[in-house]
Design a protein around this motif. Structure first.
Motif, short mmCIF file in Angstrom:
data_model
loop_
_atom_site.label_atom_id
_atom_site.label_comp_id
_atom_site.label_asym_id
_atom_site.label_seq_id
_atom_site.Cartn_x
_atom_site.Cartn_y
_atom_site.Cartn_z
N GLY A 244 -2.81 11.49 3.65
CA GLY A 244 -2.38 11.43 2.26
C GLY A 244 -3.56 11.25 1.31
N ARG A 245 -4.57 10.52 1.74
CA ARG A 245 -5.74 10.33 0.89
C ARG A 245 -6.64 11.55 0.88
NH1 ARG A 245 -6.59 3.85 2.11
NH2 ARG A 245 -4.87 3.22 0.74
N VAL A 246 -6.53 12.41 1.91
CA VAL A 246 -7.23 13.69 1.87
C VAL A 246 -6.60 14.60 0.81
CG1 VAL A 246 -7.68 15.81 3.17
CG2 VAL A 246 -7.99 13.60 4.27
N VAL A 247 -5.27 14.58 0.77
CA VAL A 247 -4.54 15.48 -0.12
C VAL A 247 -4.54 14.97 -1.57
CG1 VAL A 247 -2.25 16.46 -0.59
CG2 VAL A 247 -3.09 16.31 1.75
N ALA A 248 -4.61 13.65 -1.75
CA ALA A 248 -4.47 13.07 -3.09
C ALA A 248 -5.43 13.66 -4.13
CB ALA A 248 -4.62 11.55 -3.02
N PRO A 249 -6.74 13.80 -3.84
CA PRO A 249 -7.62 14.39 -4.86
C PRO A 249 -7.21 15.80 -5.26
CG PRO A 249 -8.91 13.29 -3.17
CD PRO A 249 -7.50 13.34 -2.67
N LEU A 250 -6.64 16.57 -4.31
CA LEU A 250 -6.19 17.92 -4.64
C LEU A 250 -4.94 17.87 -5.52
CD1 LEU A 250 -6.59 19.53 -1.08
CD2 LEU A 250 -8.21 19.55 -2.99
N LEU A 251 -4.03 16.97 -5.22
CA LEU A 251 -2.82 16.84 -6.03
C LEU A 251 -3.13 16.37 -7.44
CD1 LEU A 251 -0.37 15.21 -3.43
CD2 LEU A 251 -0.47 17.60 -4.16
N LEU A 252 -4.18 15.55 -7.57
CA LEU A 252 -4.53 15.04 -8.90
C LEU A 252 -5.06 16.14 -9.82
CD1 LEU A 252 -6.13 11.62 -7.91
CD2 LEU A 252 -4.04 11.98 -9.23
N ARG A 253 -5.37 17.29 -9.27
CA ARG A 253 -5.76 18.42 -10.12
C ARG A 253 -4.54 19.06 -10.78
NH1 ARG A 253 -9.98 21.58 -6.02
NH2 ARG A 253 -11.46 19.85 -5.76
N ARG A 254 -3.35 18.79 -10.24
CA ARG A 254 -2.13 19.43 -10.74
C ARG A 254 -1.17 18.45 -11.39
NH1 ARG A 254 -1.51 24.55 -8.71
NH2 ARG A 254 -3.01 25.19 -7.10
N MET A 255 -1.39 17.17 -11.21
CA MET A 255 -0.49 16.17 -11.79
C MET A 255 -1.28 14.94 -12.17
SD MET A 255 1.46 14.83 -8.31
CE MET A 255 1.90 16.51 -7.83
N SER A 256 -0.67 14.10 -13.00
CA SER A 256 -1.35 12.89 -13.44
C SER A 256 -1.33 11.84 -12.33
CB SER A 256 -0.67 12.33 -14.69
OG SER A 256 0.61 11.81 -14.36
N GLU A 257 -2.17 10.83 -12.48
CA GLU A 257 -2.21 9.74 -11.51
C GLU A 257 -0.86 9.03 -11.43
OE1 GLU A 257 -5.44 7.13 -12.41
OE2 GLU A 257 -6.99 8.61 -11.94
N ARG A 258 -0.21 8.84 -12.57
CA ARG A 258 1.05 8.09 -12.58
C ARG A 258 2.20 8.88 -11.95
NH1 ARG A 258 -2.08 5.66 -16.24
NH2 ARG A 258 -1.72 3.43 -16.63
N VAL A 259 2.20 10.21 -12.09
CA VAL A 259 3.22 11.02 -11.43
C VAL A 259 3.04 10.95 -9.91
CG1 VAL A 259 4.04 13.37 -11.06
CG2 VAL A 259 3.59 12.57 -13.38
N LEU A 260 1.80 11.08 -9.45
CA LEU A 260 1.54 10.98 -8.01
C LEU A 260 1.93 9.60 -7.49
CD1 LEU A 260 0.40 12.16 -5.41
CD2 LEU A 260 -1.88 11.44 -6.14
N TYR A 261 1.70 8.58 -8.28
CA TYR A 261 2.05 7.22 -7.88
C TYR A 261 3.56 7.11 -7.65
CZ TYR A 261 0.89 2.23 -7.68
OH TYR A 261 0.67 0.93 -7.27
N GLY A 262 4.34 7.68 -8.58
CA GLY A 262 5.80 7.62 -8.45
C GLY A 262 6.29 8.36 -7.22
N ILE A 263 5.69 9.52 -6.91
CA ILE A 263 6.07 10.27 -5.71
C ILE A 263 5.76 9.45 -4.46
CG2 ILE A 263 5.55 12.31 -4.34
CD1 ILE A 263 5.05 13.80 -6.98
N GLY A 264 4.60 8.81 -4.46
CA GLY A 264 4.23 7.98 -3.31
C GLY A 264 5.22 6.85 -3.08
N LEU A 265 5.66 6.21 -4.16
CA LEU A 265 6.65 5.13 -4.03
C LEU A 265 7.94 5.64 -3.39
CD1 LEU A 265 6.24 3.33 -7.48
CD2 LEU A 265 5.70 2.36 -5.23
N ALA A 266 8.40 6.81 -3.82
CA ALA A 266 9.65 7.35 -3.30
C ALA A 266 9.55 7.68 -1.81
CB ALA A 266 10.05 8.60 -4.09
N VAL A 267 8.45 8.31 -1.40
CA VAL A 267 8.28 8.68 0.00
C VAL A 267 8.14 7.43 0.88
CG1 VAL A 267 6.78 9.88 1.65
CG2 VAL A 267 7.27 10.91 -0.58
N ALA A 268 7.36 6.45 0.42
CA ALA A 268 7.20 5.22 1.19
C ALA A 268 8.53 4.48 1.32
CB ALA A 268 6.16 4.33 0.52
#
Length: 381
Positions: A244-268
């Protein structure tokens, strides 16, 4: 290179109790849940180390690896309850080394803190993945003490590398801290946001270590004869966190930090509910991967929010924040063991990290509301 090498080792040592506890339980003829005080010793000591790490970071790193080496070698020869002392030494060393490394990277790249911290924590995650594997692939008949001695030697090597490395950067960072501390104190708004971030870190560290610490024991209860499989499941959790930490920098190019944070909460959250309901090792394995993937971006992004709040004061105002985070690593794993009520009902203990994640999500929403008034100003040209 010494900092990254050391961070790899801290990943191994931080999660050491997870694969080690079932073996210590058998060696000492104690129920595994009775060893929960080891988590308390490690993470309360880590909290103290985190508090001290904001002073003279270079010295803190060196002392930290000395304590890790001494603690690991002492644990290899200790028995219960004397083992609490070396585990506390290990925790103190981790508390000195980890926050200093995280914040140094965060403040060195202010325009891409989230991505930089995700990349740094890949190294920690690689160590966490390697820890259960070290127990699973060791030669047959080799005791856990051999793994502890090897890790102690590795800590000594990191210390030598740190002492031999050019020290100019370390001394400049330490020398700059008094000037940074002369900055004006934060106002009431930033102070409240800092307290919320501290509470989030308390919960996150507690959740991560409750799951990582007890996952092998949970999987082991279904098929005790297949303990190697349980170790691989424990490694799978940390591998998912690493991925997940490998993918996170790539995802941050397409979404904000706070959106990624919310997705992480839901999956966890979905993964934690799966652990609570699972009745087999395959179910635990799938759920563990979901939890690891969901938790992956949360810590580096939270540290990114913290660095944003303390950009003018650097690390002087953050020691207590990481100290509180270490306290979470003591409280939630202990609470998980208490709620388990015995090896036959171990899944019930995971109510604790579920409750912790729910509260973390509420605090994250509150943090967003605190940050909302500043958003229009940042959007103006």
């Amino acid at each position: 290179m010494p900092l990254y090498t050391g961070f790899l080792l801290t990943g191994v040592v931080t999660v050491l109790l997870g694969p080690l506890l079932p073996e210590l339980s058998r060696e000492w003829s104690l129920p595994v849940e009775d060893l929960a005080p080891l988590f308390v010793a490690q993470f309360l000591a880590s909290a103290v180390g985190s508090l001290l790490s904001s002073y003279r970071q270079g010295l803190s790193l060196a002392i930290g690896y000395v304590l890790i080496a001494v603690g690991l070698s002492s644990l290899a020869i200790a028995s219960w309850p004397l083992a609490l002392a070396p585990v506390a030494a290990i925790g103190l060393g981790l508390g000195l080394a980890i926050p200093a490394t995280n914040l140094r990277v965060a403040h060195s790249q202010p325009t891409r803190r989230g991505a930089a911290l995700s990349s740094l924590n890949l190294v920690w995650g690689a160590g966490a993945v390697a820890c259960p594997l070290a127990f699973a692939v060791r030669p047959r008949g080799t005791s856990s003490d051999a793994v502890l001695w090897a890790l102690a030697a590795a800590a000594g090597l990191v210390l030598v590398l740190l002492l031999r490395a050019p020290g100019g950067g370390e001394r400049r960072a330490d020398a700059a801290e008094p000037a940074a501390s002369s900055q004006p104190a934060a106002g009431a708004g930033p102070t409240l946001a800092l307290a919320v971030v501290a509470a989030i870190l308390f919960l996150y560290v507690g959740i991560e270590n409750a799951v990582g610490g007890w996952l092998v024991s949970l999987a082991d209860q279904f098929q005790p004869a297949r303990s190697a499989t349980s170790l691989w499941i424990g490694s799978g959790f940390w591998a998912a966190l690493l991925g997940g930490r490998v993918v996170a920098p790539l995802l941050l190019r397409r979404m904000s930090e706070r959106v990624l944070y919310g997705i992480g909460l839901a999956v966890a959250g979905a993964g934690l509910l799966g652990l609570l309901a699972s009745g087999s090792q395959p179910g635990v394995a799938v759920s563990a991967v979901a939890v690891g993937a969901g938790l992956a971006p949360l810590f580096p992004l939270t540290v990114s929010f913290l660095a944003e709040l303390t950009a003018s004061t650097q690390s002087r105002s953050t020691g207590w924040v990481f100290a509180l985070a270490g306290t979470g690593g003591a409280v939630l794993p202990w609470l998980t063991a208490r709620l388990a009520g015995g090896a036959e009902q171990f899944a019930a203990g995971f109510i604790a990290p579920i409750a912790g994640l729910t509260l973390l999500a509420l605090l994250f929403g509150f943090l967003n509301r605190l940050a909302a008034p500043a958003a229009p100003h940042r959007a103006r040209p």
